[in-house]
Design a protein around this motif. Sequence first.
Motif, mmCIF file in Angstrom:
data_model
loop_
_atom_site.group_PDB
_atom_site.id
_atom_site.type_symbol
_atom_site.label_atom_id
_atom_site.label_comp_id
_atom_site.label_asym_id
_atom_site.label_seq_id
_atom_site.Cartn_x
_atom_site.Cartn_y
_atom_site.Cartn_z
ATOM 1 N N GLU A 74 0.768 -1.149 0.101
ATOM 2 C CA GLU A 74 -0.718 0.204 -0.167
ATOM 3 C C GLU A 74 1.236 1.596 -0.147
ATOM 4 O O GLU A 74 2.098 1.030 1.025
ATOM 5 N N HIS A 151 -9.499 -5.128 -6.403
ATOM 6 C CA HIS A 151 -10.621 -4.398 -7.029
ATOM 7 C C HIS A 151 -10.788 -3.452 -7.375
ATOM 8 O O HIS A 151 -9.442 -1.966 -6.551
ATOM 9 N N LYS A 160 -7.754 -0.274 -5.432
ATOM 10 C CA LYS A 160 -8.113 0.463 -4.303
ATOM 11 C C LYS A 160 -7.407 -0.487 -3.060
ATOM 12 O O LYS A 160 -7.374 -0.904 -1.738
ATOM 13 N N ILE A 161 -8.385 -2.076 -3.358
ATOM 14 C CA ILE A 161 -8.097 -3.452 -3.125
ATOM 15 C C ILE A 161 -7.370 -4.490 -3.454
ATOM 16 O O ILE A 161 -8.244 -4.617 -4.459
ATOM 17 N N ALA A 183 -12.270 -10.371 -1.169
ATOM 18 C CA ALA A 183 -12.032 -8.752 -1.077
ATOM 19 C C ALA A 183 -13.545 -8.169 -0.903
ATOM 20 O O ALA A 183 -14.154 -7.191 -0.435
ATOM 21 N N ASN A 186 -14.008 -9.987 3.747
ATOM 22 C CA ASN A 186 -12.707 -8.915 4.213
ATOM 23 C C ASN A 186 -12.844 -9.824 5.400
ATOM 24 O O ASN A 186 -13.527 -8.865 6.545
ATOM 25 N N ARG A 267 -5.632 -9.325 2.701
ATOM 26 C CA ARG A 267 -6.042 -8.483 1.548
ATOM 27 C C ARG A 267 -5.827 -7.317 2.458
ATOM 28 O O ARG A 267 -5.733 -6.870 3.840
ATOM 29 N N GLU A 269 -6.199 -2.915 1.910
ATOM 30 C CA GLU A 269 -7.375 -2.113 1.207
ATOM 31 C C GLU A 269 -6.680 -0.058 2.410
ATOM 32 O O GLU A 269 -6.027 -0.410 2.532
ATOM 33 N N GLU A 272 -7.285 1.736 5.079
ATOM 34 C CA GLU A 272 -7.794 0.770 6.252
ATOM 35 C C GLU A 272 -7.322 0.865 7.249
ATOM 36 O O GLU A 272 -6.406 1.753 7.286
#
Length: 291
Positions: A74, A151, A160-161, A183, A186, A267, A269, A272
């Motif tokens: 990220e 996703h 974004k994910i 996705a 979660n 996962r 995001e 987050e």
Amino acid sequence: MAITAALVKELRELSGAGMMDAKKALVENDGDVEASMDWLRTKGLAKAAKKSGRTAAEGLVGVKVEGGVGVAVEVNSETDFVGKNADFQKMVNGIVAAAVNVDDVDALKSADVNGKTVEDTVTDAIATIGENMTVRRMAKVTGDVVGSYIHTAAADGLGKIGVLVALKGGDEATAKQIAMHVAATNPASLSEEDLDPAVIEREKTVLTEQARESGKPDNIIENMIKGRIKKFYSEVTLVNQAFVMNPDVTVGQAAKDAGAEIVSFVRLEVGEGIEKVEEDFAAEVAKTMGG
């Protein structure tokens, strides 16, 4: 004057500029830190320090799979607009590629991207693009087969994910389907064994209080809690969730039917868990105007 590593470090910390830019500034100004700061400012390379206090909660997650190894990273920016920037996307792709060869985000910041460390690459991008940016986190999975899914994709492998699923046995199609499920739902953990014990105890406490309000005997309450905890596991653990592709079976059973066992998943995001500061636009304008 000799340009020492300590002097370069001092200028980097003051300016937020990259190591090579800081060193060049000191060479150009005979080791004078104050003059070097002015030189960096005239070149637009000292912007990063001013941006570093801003909340970076947008950006992109990038994923990459090489054989049985998958990484997800990220990289945050201040605005969603930057995520659409081709230079930012190129930088994130470079950082994700470097992540394949390291094990954690601290090592990643020191990894090489086109002759510069990741940390210096991000600092240079801050100066160029004009927003605070951070390499916030990375995760890695390994297995016989690793599948990925992005996703809300901004570009290939970026979105974004980002999800990675590692399997023992099976194939990429199965891994990708499970990644798509992750996705969407979660899950908190792979199975009940991996679930944080504090989360389980908190849920049991809530369920116990709810059951006691029914006025039923303790032995009945105990059975009620067992049933409700089982339902809780089916909601928050991946292998026990109803598979979105076929709700008649659990994800664990779907993997088994495909000749696979889920080893791990990741996962990530964007943003987050980051607390975003929402400013009042009118107040911001008034502040700018000195009102």
